[in-house]
Write a protein that holds these residues in place. Sequence first.
Motif, PDB file in Angstrom:
ATOM      1  N   LEU A  76      37.734  75.663 162.185  1.00 10.72           N
ATOM      2  CA  LEU A  76      37.459  74.343 162.007  1.00 10.72           C
ATOM      3  C   LEU A  76      37.157  73.861 160.638  1.00 10.72           C
ATOM      4  N   ASP A  77      36.580  74.830 159.887  1.00  4.48           N
ATOM      5  CA  ASP A  77      36.363  74.520 158.299  1.00  4.48           C
ATOM      6  C   ASP A  77      37.892  74.423 157.668  1.00  4.48           C
ATOM      7  N   ASP A  78      38.763  75.250 157.963  1.00 10.02           N
ATOM      8  CA  ASP A  78      39.779  75.407 157.281  1.00 10.02           C
ATOM      9  C   ASP A  78      40.714  74.127 157.946  1.00 10.02           C
ATOM     10  N   GLU A  79      40.522  73.636 159.062  1.00 13.91           N
ATOM     11  CA  GLU A  79      41.587  72.567 159.766  1.00 13.91           C
ATOM     12  C   GLU A  79      41.036  71.351 159.013  1.00 13.91           C
ATOM     13  N   CYS A  80      39.769  71.315 158.914  1.00 16.45           N
ATOM     14  CA  CYS A  80      39.275  70.098 158.091  1.00 16.45           C
ATOM     15  C   CYS A  80      39.413  69.884 156.883  1.00 16.45           C
ATOM     16  N   ASP A  81      39.687  70.921 156.307  1.00 19.60           N
ATOM     17  CA  ASP A  81      40.240  70.996 154.634  1.00 19.60           C
ATOM     18  C   ASP A  81      41.431  70.511 154.604  1.00 19.60           C
ATOM     19  N   TRP A  82      42.291  70.963 155.702  1.00 19.33           N
ATOM     20  CA  TRP A  82      43.820  70.787 155.310  1.00 19.33           C
ATOM     21  C   TRP A  82      44.071  69.252 155.928  1.00 19.33           C
ATOM     22  N   LEU A  83      43.319  68.784 157.092  1.00 21.54           N
ATOM     23  CA  LEU A  83      43.460  67.294 157.225  1.00 21.54           C
ATOM     24  C   LEU A  83      43.148  66.529 156.100  1.00 21.54           C
ATOM     25  N   THR A  84      41.968  66.836 155.486  1.00 20.74           N
ATOM     26  CA  THR A  84      41.738  65.908 154.292  1.00 20.74           C
ATOM     27  C   THR A  84      42.406  65.984 152.840  1.00 20.74           C
ATOM     28  N   THR A  85      42.896  67.339 152.669  1.00 26.22           N
ATOM     29  CA  THR A  85      43.502  67.662 151.195  1.00 26.22           C
ATOM     30  C   THR A  85      44.869  66.947 151.315  1.00 26.22           C
ATOM     31  N   ASN A  86      45.482  67.053 152.579  1.00 21.94           N
ATOM     32  CA  ASN A  86      46.800  66.518 152.908  1.00 21.94           C
ATOM     33  C   ASN A  86      46.847  65.109 153.349  1.00 21.94           C
ATOM     34  N   GLY A  87      45.815  64.323 153.095  1.00 25.33           N
ATOM     35  CA  GLY A  87      45.670  62.940 153.637  1.00 25.33           C
ATOM     36  C   GLY A  87      46.123  62.587 154.766  1.00 25.33           C
ATOM     37  N   VAL A  88      46.074  63.340 155.596  1.00 27.25           N
ATOM     38  CA  VAL A  88      46.233  63.155 157.094  1.00 27.25           C
ATOM     39  C   VAL A  88      45.363  62.368 157.918  1.00 27.25           C
ATOM     40  N   LEU A  89      44.150  62.312 157.642  1.00 28.24           N
ATOM     41  CA  LEU A  89      42.923  61.630 158.116  1.00 28.24           C
ATOM     42  C   LEU A  89      41.956  61.127 157.088  1.00 28.24           C
ATOM     43  N   PRO A  90      41.352  60.090 157.171  1.00 26.42           N
ATOM     44  CA  PRO A  90      40.325  59.793 156.207  1.00 26.42           C
ATOM     45  C   PRO A  90      39.192  60.750 156.181  1.00 26.42           C
ATOM     46  N   ALA A  91      38.883  61.028 154.990  1.00 23.22           N
ATOM     47  CA  ALA A  91      37.760  62.063 154.609  1.00 23.22           C
ATOM     48  C   ALA A  91      36.199  61.662 155.516  1.00 23.22           C
ATOM     49  N   ASP A  92      36.085  60.379 155.851  1.00 22.19           N
ATOM     50  CA  ASP A  92      34.772  60.176 156.394  1.00 22.19           C
ATOM     51  C   ASP A  92      35.004  60.289 157.794  1.00 22.19           C
ATOM     52  N   LEU A  93      36.203  60.180 158.358  1.00 26.99           N
ATOM     53  CA  LEU A  93      36.618  60.441 159.745  1.00 26.99           C
ATOM     54  C   LEU A  93      36.455  61.791 159.930  1.00 26.99           C
ATOM     55  N   VAL A  94      36.916  62.650 159.182  1.00 28.00           N
ATOM     56  CA  VAL A  94      36.853  64.018 159.401  1.00 28.00           C
ATOM     57  C   VAL A  94      35.539  64.484 159.285  1.00 28.00           C
ATOM     58  N   THR A  95      34.842  64.015 158.431  1.00 31.81           N
ATOM     59  CA  THR A  95      33.555  64.564 158.399  1.00 31.81           C
ATOM     60  C   THR A  95      32.512  64.268 159.241  1.00 31.81           C
ATOM     61  N   ARG A  96      32.684  62.930 159.882  1.00 36.77           N
ATOM     62  CA  ARG A  96      32.003  62.466 161.108  1.00 36.77           C
ATOM     63  C   ARG A  96      32.197  63.387 162.327  1.00 36.77           C
ATOM     64  N   ASN A  97      33.533  63.672 162.416  1.00 32.42           N
ATOM     65  CA  ASN A  97      33.946  64.345 163.594  1.00 32.42           C
ATOM     66  C   ASN A  97      33.259  65.653 163.612  1.00 32.42           C
ATOM     67  N   ARG A  98      33.505  66.390 162.412  1.00 29.71           N
ATOM     68  CA  ARG A  98      32.840  67.605 161.860  1.00 29.71           C
ATOM     69  C   ARG A  98      31.328  67.637 162.420  1.00 29.71           C
ATOM     70  N   GLU A  99      30.831  66.808 162.247  1.00 35.58           N
ATOM     71  CA  GLU A  99      29.249  66.694 162.455  1.00 35.58           C
ATOM     72  C   GLU A  99      29.184  66.690 164.095  1.00 35.58           C
ATOM     73  N   VAL A 100      29.874  65.795 164.823  1.00 35.62           N
ATOM     74  CA  VAL A 100      29.762  65.737 166.107  1.00 35.62           C
ATOM     75  C   VAL A 100      29.995  67.229 166.638  1.00 35.62           C
ATOM     76  N   ALA A 101      31.070  67.829 166.048  1.00 32.39           N
ATOM     77  CA  ALA A 101      31.393  69.175 166.482  1.00 32.39           C
ATOM     78  C   ALA A 101      30.630  70.132 166.698  1.00 32.39           C
ATOM     79  N   GLU A 102      29.429  70.142 165.570  1.00 33.45           N
ATOM     80  CA  GLU A 102      28.645  71.070 165.535  1.00 33.45           C
ATOM     81  C   GLU A 102      27.744  71.113 166.875  1.00 33.45           C
ATOM     82  N   ALA A 103      27.812  70.301 167.797  1.00 34.66           N
ATOM     83  CA  ALA A 103      27.029  70.451 169.052  1.00 34.66           C
ATOM     84  C   ALA A 103      27.555  71.565 169.884  1.00 34.66           C
ATOM     85  N   ALA A 104      28.955  71.620 169.877  1.00 32.03           N
ATOM     86  CA  ALA A 104      29.922  72.695 170.556  1.00 32.03           C
ATOM     87  C   ALA A 104      29.423  74.072 169.958  1.00 32.03           C
TER      88      ALA A 104
END
Length: 248
Positions: A114-142
Amino acid sequence: MAGVDEIEVVVAHSERTTLRVGNVFLKIDADQTRTDVEVEAMAMAPIPTPEVLWRKPPVLALAALPGTALGRLGEPSTASPAAWAAAGAAVRALHDAPLPPWPGRNVDTLTSRLDDECDWLTTNGVLPADLVTRNREVAEAALRPWTPVFTHGDLQISHVFVDGDEITGVLDWSEAAQGDALFDLAILTLGHEEHLSDVIAGYGADVDRDVIRGWWSLRSLLASRWLIEHGFDPSSAGCEFDVLKSRM
């Protein structure tokens, strides 16, 4: 298969291709260990699965299931609430079955990926950083300990077939393994949150909806790069990027 008028390409990418020839599905997989898992898991599963007609590596031939798919990601489902509840009941029967002998994913591996994919999504500008960060927080529940059950591992609604309100079978068992019960429920309802209550009613047990929401975010974050690199579009309406945006 004599007299077949056409061959339908169901799915095709560099790892796997599935063709439909009449009432037979031909699955061609570059990794025969996935096919080994699929065949063994279908034999073990206490719910309807396709009949294995023959296997000649790298090809596995399966009989077509009756009925139609419960739905498609990105499209409204026309299936009844009762059909969704029946899907939940089938998942519960699977989860109550004896465990398969092979292990599944663990929390540490998932967290690292998950950490690797979040980094790839933000580094390559695929998704906004705040969107990735928020969903990374939501994903913690799983990302918590779970008691393993027999999971399908890729329980997309297009893999669940129904005839009216009855389940006629479940396809694509190559990801089956010991895993988290709520992962299966999350993948079944990914992009179709409006049917979660129907599925839970059929499943017949209390579930933590925050964990399911965590799996929606986690799965969408993990899958996006693979989908893009294999010619699929997670930005299509109702698909993975919309699932991620809904968490905002």
